[in-house]
Design an enzyme around this catalytic site. Structure first.
Site, PDB file in Angstrom:
ATOM      1  N   ASP A  55      13.886 -48.568 -43.464  1.00 52.19           N
ATOM      2  CA  ASP A  55      12.977 -48.298 -42.336  1.00 52.19           C
ATOM      3  C   ASP A  55      13.717 -48.052 -41.027  1.00 52.19           C
ATOM      4  O   ASP A  55      13.105 -47.921 -39.972  1.00 52.19           O
ATOM      5  CB  ASP A  55      11.999 -49.472 -42.167  1.00 52.19           C
ATOM      6  CG  ASP A  55      12.715 -50.786 -41.901  1.00 52.19           C
ATOM      7  OD1 ASP A  55      13.967 -50.779 -41.854  1.00 52.19           O
ATOM      8  OD2 ASP A  55      12.034 -51.809 -41.728  1.00 52.19           O
ATOM      9  N   GLY A  56      15.050 -48.002 -41.067  1.00 50.86           N
ATOM     10  CA  GLY A  56      15.819 -47.703 -39.853  1.00 50.86           C
ATOM     11  C   GLY A  56      16.371 -48.933 -39.158  1.00 50.86           C
ATOM     12  O   GLY A  56      17.189 -48.825 -38.242  1.00 50.86           O
ATOM     13  N   ARG A 114      23.953 -45.671 -14.586  1.00 48.30           N
ATOM     14  CA  ARG A 114      23.446 -44.951 -13.403  1.00 48.30           C
ATOM     15  C   ARG A 114      22.162 -45.572 -12.872  1.00 48.30           C
ATOM     16  O   ARG A 114      21.735 -45.269 -11.780  1.00 48.30           O
ATOM     17  CB  ARG A 114      23.248 -43.467 -13.747  1.00 48.30           C
ATOM     18  CG  ARG A 114      24.578 -42.724 -13.825  1.00 48.30           C
ATOM     19  CD  ARG A 114      24.436 -41.314 -14.315  1.00 48.30           C
ATOM     20  NE  ARG A 114      24.074 -41.273 -15.722  1.00 48.30           N
ATOM     21  CZ  ARG A 114      23.868 -40.156 -16.411  1.00 48.30           C
ATOM     22  NH1 ARG A 114      23.964 -38.992 -15.810  1.00 48.30           N
ATOM     23  NH2 ARG A 114      23.563 -40.196 -17.690  1.00 48.30           N
ATOM     24  N   ASP A 187      30.008 -35.042  -5.705  1.00 50.34           N
ATOM     25  CA  ASP A 187      28.935 -35.677  -4.931  1.00 50.34           C
ATOM     26  C   ASP A 187      29.541 -36.846  -4.149  1.00 50.34           C
ATOM     27  O   ASP A 187      30.708 -37.213  -4.352  1.00 50.34           O
ATOM     28  CB  ASP A 187      27.755 -36.129  -5.804  1.00 50.34           C
ATOM     29  CG  ASP A 187      28.171 -37.060  -6.934  1.00 50.34           C
ATOM     30  OD1 ASP A 187      29.114 -37.850  -6.737  1.00 50.34           O
ATOM     31  OD2 ASP A 187      27.553 -37.003  -8.010  1.00 50.34           O
ATOM     32  N   LYS A 210      25.542 -32.785  -2.954  1.00 51.43           N
ATOM     33  CA  LYS A 210      24.654 -32.646  -4.131  1.00 51.43           C
ATOM     34  C   LYS A 210      23.344 -33.400  -3.936  1.00 51.43           C
ATOM     35  O   LYS A 210      23.332 -34.507  -3.424  1.00 51.43           O
ATOM     36  CB  LYS A 210      25.374 -33.192  -5.369  1.00 51.43           C
ATOM     37  CG  LYS A 210      24.500 -33.320  -6.615  1.00 51.43           C
ATOM     38  CD  LYS A 210      25.310 -33.745  -7.823  1.00 51.43           C
ATOM     39  CE  LYS A 210      24.905 -35.117  -8.315  1.00 51.43           C
ATOM     40  NZ  LYS A 210      25.623 -35.553  -9.523  1.00 51.43           N
ATOM     41  N   ARG A 212      20.074 -34.465  -6.410  1.00 53.58           N
ATOM     42  CA  ARG A 212      19.543 -34.410  -7.780  1.00 53.58           C
ATOM     43  C   ARG A 212      18.032 -34.273  -7.710  1.00 53.58           C
ATOM     44  O   ARG A 212      17.352 -35.051  -7.055  1.00 53.58           O
ATOM     45  CB  ARG A 212      19.938 -35.675  -8.549  1.00 53.58           C
ATOM     46  CG  ARG A 212      19.597 -35.616 -10.023  1.00 53.58           C
ATOM     47  CD  ARG A 212      20.191 -36.761 -10.801  1.00 53.58           C
ATOM     48  NE  ARG A 212      21.592 -36.583 -11.154  1.00 53.58           N
ATOM     49  CZ  ARG A 212      22.039 -35.755 -12.093  1.00 53.58           C
ATOM     50  NH1 ARG A 212      21.195 -34.991 -12.759  1.00 53.58           N
ATOM     51  NH2 ARG A 212      23.320 -35.668 -12.353  1.00 53.58           N
ATOM     52  N   ASP A 236      35.279 -36.374 -11.784  1.00 52.36           N
ATOM     53  CA  ASP A 236      34.028 -37.140 -11.880  1.00 52.36           C
ATOM     54  C   ASP A 236      34.170 -38.202 -12.964  1.00 52.36           C
ATOM     55  O   ASP A 236      35.064 -38.112 -13.809  1.00 52.36           O
ATOM     56  CB  ASP A 236      32.859 -36.201 -12.209  1.00 52.36           C
ATOM     57  CG  ASP A 236      31.535 -36.719 -11.652  1.00 52.36           C
ATOM     58  OD1 ASP A 236      31.487 -37.868 -11.185  1.00 52.36           O
ATOM     59  OD2 ASP A 236      30.543 -35.961 -11.695  1.00 52.36           O
TER      60      ASP A 236
HETATM   61  C1  R5P Z   1      26.619 -38.916 -10.850  1.00 56.79           C
HETATM   62  O1  R5P Z   1      26.477 -39.741  -9.983  1.00 56.79           O
HETATM   63  C2  R5P Z   1      27.735 -38.935 -11.845  1.00 56.79           C
HETATM   64  O2  R5P Z   1      28.963 -39.280 -11.258  1.00 56.79           O
HETATM   65  C3  R5P Z   1      27.861 -37.613 -12.532  1.00 56.79           C
HETATM   66  O3  R5P Z   1      28.174 -36.625 -11.569  1.00 56.79           O
HETATM   67  C4  R5P Z   1      26.585 -37.238 -13.202  1.00 56.79           C
HETATM   68  O4  R5P Z   1      26.021 -38.322 -13.840  1.00 56.79           O
HETATM   69  C5  R5P Z   1      26.821 -36.134 -14.188  1.00 56.79           C
HETATM   70  O5  R5P Z   1      25.612 -35.823 -14.783  1.00 56.79           O
HETATM   71  P1  R5P Z   1      25.279 -34.336 -15.210  1.00 56.79           P
HETATM   72  O6  R5P Z   1      26.455 -33.860 -16.016  1.00 56.79           O
HETATM   73  O7  R5P Z   1      24.008 -34.472 -16.026  1.00 56.79           O
HETATM   74  O8  R5P Z   1      25.066 -33.545 -13.968  1.00 56.79           O
END
Ligand code: R5P
Length: 328
Positions: A55-56, A114, A187, A210, A212, A236
């Site tokens: 069942d997983g 995050r 960012d 940036k 979002r 990043d």
């Molecule tokens: C944001 O604060 C992180 O440092 C990354 O820039 C971000 O999570 C990357 O996510 P994605 O590739 O979906 O833009």
């Protein structure tokens, strides 16, 4: 895709008496990384079964005796994230009930990071919940790499050893031929990491502004700093849907950047990431293997193994030596 990995150098060979109290266990998230670490440490992975009932539901049986052992459980929280988190807590419970002496969760990529604050009403602080689950299930220590935010360490009331992937990636970056280099943060949250890169590479720093707009969409309109005519190294902590990297490289090219290179730790690569990376104006993408890379990958993507760094950190934790000394 190419893979860069150094030859295993068995770090425990001089220390045989401690070996019988040392155990390494892997879940199913990233067995390749666990095997690579085991090879570097010259120890076998503990015999264990981690499967699924019809069942997983998750079915676990650890065959090795864990009583009193210093156990390292290797498991990043890559997709399918929730599956692997539950696997981790069930493995922790198994190890604790098997009377392990000390359990270190080696989580090279810590998911849900995050969501680390309550920035609007009626939302969870998911990173704290995951930390609570690990501790409640039996984790005594955590070893992780490039947490999305350093303050997540404070979500654990147990020791957290935090490693940086930058020195590992930097070894490769130094061999790349880049002219008039500027490091760029995609960012504001990535500025601290980018500043460390710029300091080490002795070059300038730029920042992309940036915003979002959703989980997989970002808007970028301005670049702070001069990028005209420069080679750019975008740094990043992670590439998830690659919206950040794709948009940042596009705006940098619009502002006159000559070539754009990427260095990121966690290649989560979900949703449209592969397609976005394939079309992004970037020369080379450098990532680590904190999470497994599966499926079609861009030819310009190079994966650098983090196993040697993790092996050295595990060895130091086991021998009660400084982990931060790895970065001196
Ligand atoms: C944001 O604060 C992180 O440092 C990354 O820039 C971000 O999570 C990357 O996510 P994605 O590739 O979906 O833009």
């Amino acid at each position: 895709m190419s893979l860069i990995s150094t030859a295993p150098s068995p770090v425990f060979q001089d220390n045989l008496p401690q070996m019988d109290r040392f155990k390494m266990v892997t879940g199913t998230a990233h067995p390749d990384l666990a095997h690579e670490i085991a090879c570097h440490l010259d120890v076998p992975l503990a015999s264990a079964y981690v499967g699924r009932f019809p069942d997983g539901e998750i079915d676990i049986k650890v065959h090795d005796d864990m009583r009193g052992a210093d156990v390292f459980l290797i498991q990043p929280t890559c997709p399918p994230v929730n599956e692997y988190i539950l696997e981790t807590v069930l493995l922790l419970d198994t190890l604790r009930r098997a009377s392990a002496g000390r359990i270190t969760v080696v989580m090279p990529y810590f998911g849900y990071a995050r969501k680390d604050r309550k920035d609007e009403g009626r939302v969870p602080i998911s990173a704290k919940v995951v930390a609570n689950m690990l501790v409640a299930s039996g984790a005594n220590r955590v070893l992780t790499i490039d947490l999305h935010a350093q303050q997540i360490q404070g979500f654990f009331d147990i020791p957290v050893d935090h490693l940086w992937a930058r020195p590992v990636l930097q070894e490769v970056v130094r061999d790349m031929k880049m002219d008039n280099l500027t490091v760029c943060a995609p960012d504001v949250g990535a500025v601290k990491l980018a500043r460390a890169w710029a300091k080490n590479l002795d070059c300038g720093l730029a920042i992309v502004d940036k915003r979002r707009t959703s989980g997989d969409k970002v808007v970028m309109e301005n670049v702070i700093g001069d990028v005209d005519g420069c080679d750019i190294l975008l740094t990043d902590d992670m590439i998830s849907t690659a919206g950040t990297i794709a948009e940042a490289s596009r705006i940098l090219k619009d502002k006159g950047a000559k070539r754009v290179f990427i260095a990121a730790t966690h290649a989560v690569l979900c949703g449209p990431a592969r397609e976005r990376l394939a079309h992004a104006p970037v020369e080379q993408i450098l990532v680590t293997n904190t999470v497994p890379l599966r499926g079609d990958l861009p030819d310009n993507l190079t994966q650098v193994s983090i196993a040697p760094l993790l092996s050295r950190a595990i060895q130091r934790i086991h021998k009660e030596e400084s982990v931060s000394a790895l970065f001196d």
